[in-house]
Design an enzyme around this catalytic site. Structure first.
Site, PDB file in Angstrom:
ATOM      1  N   MET A   1      31.189  29.571  48.650  1.00 48.27           N
ATOM      2  CA  MET A   1      30.183  30.226  49.366  1.00 48.27           C
ATOM      3  C   MET A   1      28.693  30.011  49.039  1.00 48.27           C
ATOM      4  SD  MET A   1      32.080  33.986  49.366  1.00 48.27           S
ATOM      5  CE  MET A   1      33.874  34.073  49.793  1.00 48.27           C
TER       6      MET A   1
ATOM      7  N   ASP B   1      44.008  33.208  56.190  1.00 46.67           N
ATOM      8  CA  ASP B   1      43.146  33.606  54.801  1.00 46.67           C
ATOM      9  C   ASP B   1      42.525  34.939  55.379  1.00 46.67           C
ATOM     10  OD1 ASP B   1      41.427  33.616  52.681  1.00 46.67           O
ATOM     11  OD2 ASP B   1      40.342  31.820  53.288  1.00 46.67           O
TER      12      ASP B   1
ATOM     13  N   HIS C   1      43.798  28.134  46.168  1.00 48.87           N
ATOM     14  CA  HIS C   1      42.615  28.142  47.029  1.00 48.87           C
ATOM     15  C   HIS C   1      41.415  28.205  46.429  1.00 48.87           C
ATOM     16  CE1 HIS C   1      41.588  28.979  51.454  1.00 48.87           C
ATOM     17  NE2 HIS C   1      40.828  29.870  50.843  1.00 48.87           N
TER      18      HIS C   1
ATOM     19  N   MET D   1      40.839  32.365  59.716  1.00 54.45           N
ATOM     20  CA  MET D   1      40.429  33.480  59.161  1.00 54.45           C
ATOM     21  C   MET D   1      40.701  34.836  59.554  1.00 54.45           C
ATOM     22  SD  MET D   1      38.636  32.087  56.626  1.00 54.45           S
ATOM     23  CE  MET D   1      38.282  34.028  56.055  1.00 54.45           C
TER      24      MET D   1
ATOM     25  N   MET E   1      32.564  27.576  52.788  1.00 51.84           N
ATOM     26  CA  MET E   1      32.045  28.345  53.530  1.00 51.84           C
ATOM     27  C   MET E   1      30.525  28.255  53.612  1.00 51.84           C
ATOM     28  SD  MET E   1      34.499  31.633  53.148  1.00 51.84           S
ATOM     29  CE  MET E   1      35.032  30.714  51.525  1.00 51.84           C
TER      30      MET E   1
ATOM     31  N   HIS F   1      37.878  25.405  50.202  1.00 45.79           N
ATOM     32  CA  HIS F   1      37.762  26.172  51.458  1.00 45.79           C
ATOM     33  C   HIS F   1      36.172  26.421  51.412  1.00 45.79           C
ATOM     34  CE1 HIS F   1      37.755  30.280  54.074  1.00 45.79           C
ATOM     35  NE2 HIS F   1      37.242  29.088  54.734  1.00 45.79           N
TER      36      HIS F   1
ATOM     37  N   SER G   1      44.045  32.786  45.967  1.00 42.58           N
ATOM     38  CA  SER G   1      42.495  32.377  45.783  1.00 42.58           C
ATOM     39  C   SER G   1      41.970  33.016  44.729  1.00 42.58           C
ATOM     40  CB  SER G   1      42.182  33.300  47.000  1.00 42.58           C
ATOM     41  OG  SER G   1      40.458  33.299  47.079  1.00 42.58           O
TER      42      SER G   1
ATOM     43  N   ASP H   1      37.257  29.262  47.172  1.00 43.82           N
ATOM     44  CA  ASP H   1      36.483  29.707  48.050  1.00 43.82           C
ATOM     45  C   ASP H   1      34.919  29.216  47.623  1.00 43.82           C
ATOM     46  OD1 ASP H   1      37.979  31.103  50.183  1.00 43.82           O
ATOM     47  OD2 ASP H   1      38.655  32.344  48.519  1.00 43.82           O
TER      48      ASP H   1
END
Ligand code: DX5
Ligand code: ZN
Length: 220
Positions: free
Chosen positions: A39, A177, A35, A139, A70, A68, A10, A37
């Site tokens: 957000m 994760d 990966h 998660m 979020m 991913h 990540s 992330d």
């Protein structure tokens, strides 16, 4: 099975002032996927980056980009993340009003579709989406930040989802994760995970390649 486990570093834990080099080190160090992330400060308390950075990373690597999301209402941004070069796009069950439609849209865009659930979300909420997904993400921390402690109860959820996957007879990745390192990886692999996301344990040590090798050795 254990030999097929994928490691997805990540980049949230990488040094962003030196992203090009960190991504190259992960790729040459044996990472299987990267990966990413995303957000939004609404679905999770933190803000990270958007499609612009995903596109910049796409220019630097041939590794599959595992994005991913979020974020709230992810359906609004799927096209942007796909155009930026995401190969896999994962949305949160908790963030989607019409999950099946969102998953179908990801696939129409030509990406693999994943669904993530938070630690407090029951695996039973995935039962009606199993026939549509390419990946389930469990998660093992509450999303929003890197460097948190692995939540032990996640192992039971991984076992439950592994059973659900077997019942479909389809190939669906089972990704975990949060808080993954050489201490927690063996049990999650035993429980049935085949993709390990790891941020802190890979990017915050002194050598990325060695960290990836050590993680791989831990569950073999
Ligand atoms: C957390 C993110 C994770 C995070 C993992 O919200 O989804 O991907 O970067 O970081 P570590 O491995 O440090 O727990
Ligand atoms: Zn993540």
């Amino acid at each position: 099975m254990r030999n097929n486990v994928k490691i997805a570093p990540s980049v949230l834990a990488a040094d962003f002032a030196n992203l090009k080099e960190e991504v190259a080190q992960a790729e040459h160090g044996g990472a299987d996927w990267l990966h990413l992330d995303v957000m939004d400060g609404h679905f999770v308390p933190n803000i990270s980056f958007g499609p612009f950075i995903v596109g910049a990373i796409r220019e630097q690597t041939k590794l599959p980009l595992d994005t991913h999301l979020m974020i709230e209402s992810p359906e609004k941004y799927l096209d942007d993340f796909r155009r930026a070069g995401s190969d896999i796009i994962t949305v949160h069950q908790e963030a989607c009003k019409h999950l099946q439609r969102t998953v179908a849209l990801i696939k129409e865009l030509g990406a693999k579709a994943g669904v993530a659930i938070n630690p407090a979300t029951s695996t039973s909420l995935l039962s009606n989406i199993m026939d549509d997904v390419d990946l389930i993400l469990i998660m093992s921390v509450n999303p929003g930040f890197g460097g948190q402690k692995f939540i032990k109860g996640s192992e039971r959820k991984i076992r439950e989802v592994r059973e659900m996957i077997e019942k479909t007879g389809r190939e669906i990745h089972l990704e975990v994760d949060g808080g993954i390192d050489t201490g927690t990886a063996p049990a999650v692999v035993r429980a049935g995970a085949n993709v390990l996301v790891a941020g802190t344990s890979i990017f915050r040590g002194h050598e990325i390649k060695k960290a990836i090798e050590d993680l791989r050795k831990s569950y073999r």
